[in-house]
Design a protein around this motif. Sequence first.
Motif, PDB file in Angstrom:
ATOM      1  N   LYS A  21       0.703  11.624  -8.559  1.00 21.47           N
ATOM      2  CA  LYS A  21      -0.180  11.820  -9.753  1.00 21.47           C
ATOM      3  C   LYS A  21       0.324  11.004 -10.942  1.00 21.47           C
ATOM      4  CE  LYS A  21      -2.275  16.310  -8.150  1.00 21.47           C
ATOM      5  NZ  LYS A  21      -1.726  16.169  -7.021  1.00 21.47           N
ATOM      6  N   GLY A  28       0.855  -1.160  -0.060  1.00 27.88           N
ATOM      7  CA  GLY A  28       0.080   0.018   0.086  1.00 27.88           C
ATOM      8  C   GLY A  28       0.896   1.316  -0.051  1.00 27.88           C
ATOM      9  N   ALA A  29       2.013   1.221   0.646  1.00 25.42           N
ATOM     10  CA  ALA A  29       2.911   2.330   0.947  1.00 25.42           C
ATOM     11  C   ALA A  29       3.300   2.806  -0.519  1.00 25.42           C
ATOM     12  CB  ALA A  29       4.086   2.419   1.553  1.00 25.42           C
ATOM     13  N   SER A  30       3.784   1.941  -1.505  1.00 29.62           N
ATOM     14  CA  SER A  30       4.189   2.214  -2.698  1.00 29.62           C
ATOM     15  C   SER A  30       2.925   2.727  -3.506  1.00 29.62           C
ATOM     16  CB  SER A  30       4.746   0.932  -3.380  1.00 29.62           C
ATOM     17  OG  SER A  30       5.225   1.208  -4.877  1.00 29.62           O
ATOM     18  N   SER A  31       1.767   2.202  -3.425  1.00 27.42           N
ATOM     19  CA  SER A  31       0.722   2.810  -4.160  1.00 27.42           C
ATOM     20  C   SER A  31       0.183   4.064  -3.760  1.00 27.42           C
ATOM     21  CB  SER A  31      -0.738   1.738  -4.044  1.00 27.42           C
ATOM     22  OG  SER A  31      -0.333   0.313  -4.393  1.00 27.42           O
ATOM     23  N   LYS A  32       0.549   4.450  -2.557  1.00 29.26           N
ATOM     24  CA  LYS A  32       0.104   5.692  -1.930  1.00 29.26           C
ATOM     25  C   LYS A  32       1.091   6.855  -2.514  1.00 29.26           C
ATOM     26  CE  LYS A  32      -2.250   4.160   2.242  1.00 29.26           C
ATOM     27  NZ  LYS A  32      -2.393   4.299   3.579  1.00 29.26           N
ATOM     28  N   ARG A  33       2.203   6.320  -2.588  1.00 29.61           N
ATOM     29  CA  ARG A  33       3.376   7.221  -3.193  1.00 29.61           C
ATOM     30  C   ARG A  33       3.199   7.298  -4.494  1.00 29.61           C
ATOM     31  NH1 ARG A  33       7.481   4.678  -0.609  1.00 29.61           N
ATOM     32  NH2 ARG A  33       7.453   3.276  -2.183  1.00 29.61           N
ATOM     33  N   THR A  34       2.830   6.592  -5.242  1.00 26.24           N
ATOM     34  CA  THR A  34       2.629   6.686  -6.583  1.00 26.24           C
ATOM     35  C   THR A  34       1.610   7.468  -6.877  1.00 26.24           C
ATOM     36  OG1 THR A  34       3.800   4.621  -7.169  1.00 26.24           O
ATOM     37  CG2 THR A  34       2.310   5.499  -8.785  1.00 26.24           C
ATOM     38  N   LYS A  35       0.388   7.294  -6.082  1.00 28.85           N
ATOM     39  CA  LYS A  35      -0.837   8.235  -6.231  1.00 28.85           C
ATOM     40  C   LYS A  35      -0.640   9.552  -5.779  1.00 28.85           C
ATOM     41  CE  LYS A  35      -5.833   8.007  -4.909  1.00 28.85           C
ATOM     42  NZ  LYS A  35      -7.002   7.582  -4.281  1.00 28.85           N
ATOM     43  N   ALA A  36       0.132   9.743  -4.985  1.00 29.64           N
ATOM     44  CA  ALA A  36       0.590  11.100  -4.448  1.00 29.64           C
ATOM     45  C   ALA A  36       1.246  11.922  -5.640  1.00 29.64           C
ATOM     46  CB  ALA A  36       1.219  11.105  -3.313  1.00 29.64           C
TER      47      ALA A  36
END
Length: 319
Positions: free
Chosen positions: A50, A40-48
Amino acid sequence: MKRVFFSAFLLAAAFAVPQASAATIVAAGNVHAEQPDVPGASSKRTKAGKTTFDAKYRKVYALLQNDTELRGKIKTMARAYGIDPMHIVGAIVGEHTYNVDAYDRLQTYYVKAVSYLSSKLTFAYEGEDISDFIKRPEFADCAGKSGSYDLWECRERVWNQSFRGKTVGSTSFPNDRFSATFFQPFYAGQTFGIGQLNPLTALQMSDEVHKVSGLPRLDERDPNAVYKTIMDPDLTLPYVAATLKTSIDAYRNIAGFDISGNPGLTATLYNVGSPEARAYALKAENERRLSAGEPAKLPEENYYGWLVNDRLTELEALF
């Protein structure tokens, strides 16, 4: 594009316990038919940021495709450390797909290296410098270790056993990794440079890189030199290669598996770290399976290594 390789040899390997005298060759490709879940941390970082994982992959792919100098450096380092260039490529691709975006040009890494080294850095926790911390009596058994890898592996083991998440004396230590506690003077979770190395890994590889590439040995008392090394592409690529070679050697010598033909597995170990401990754990698991009459467990790629194997044909075409 899914690449799932269950060659006859790979299937046969699953029913044989690796012997110390002859390592079982792990064929190229992924064990998992589908990519394992991305944290999840990698997904959140990527989403942040944009962006998407595919966009980040395409960006690092473009860097490799457009920069002949970088490809040349990778091939040179691979030859020096006796590994396939795809192991180095896999580590770079994985880090820049799931960790940070790649820069458009190699030159930008040199510029960023200079910008981060304008102040005096320290490796410390709660005012205690790492050079003083490792003098504590708990680390006495590590003093006899002869090489930088064994020395810092020992110190990391002592940290996990005696300090992590515990109160020792008047100091409460976090339940966190040794590298995260003492070796991140900028901010938590940081890794830098084309190889996204952390300082502890660089310190572990110091002797091997000195032996093969002739670079000066690193010292925990000089954090600026450590950070210059991991951020300068000309200095960090030997450390990336040495780290990958260490994983290959650990799995061959300890667990009895030859993973030198599987960049996804070395990328996985580059991502998760502690290759020797993981090799010993795999060895113990297969000894248990042997005694129970069960087939041997093969090394498995994680989400990070899965992508590398999945895109391997495309990456190999660049070289």
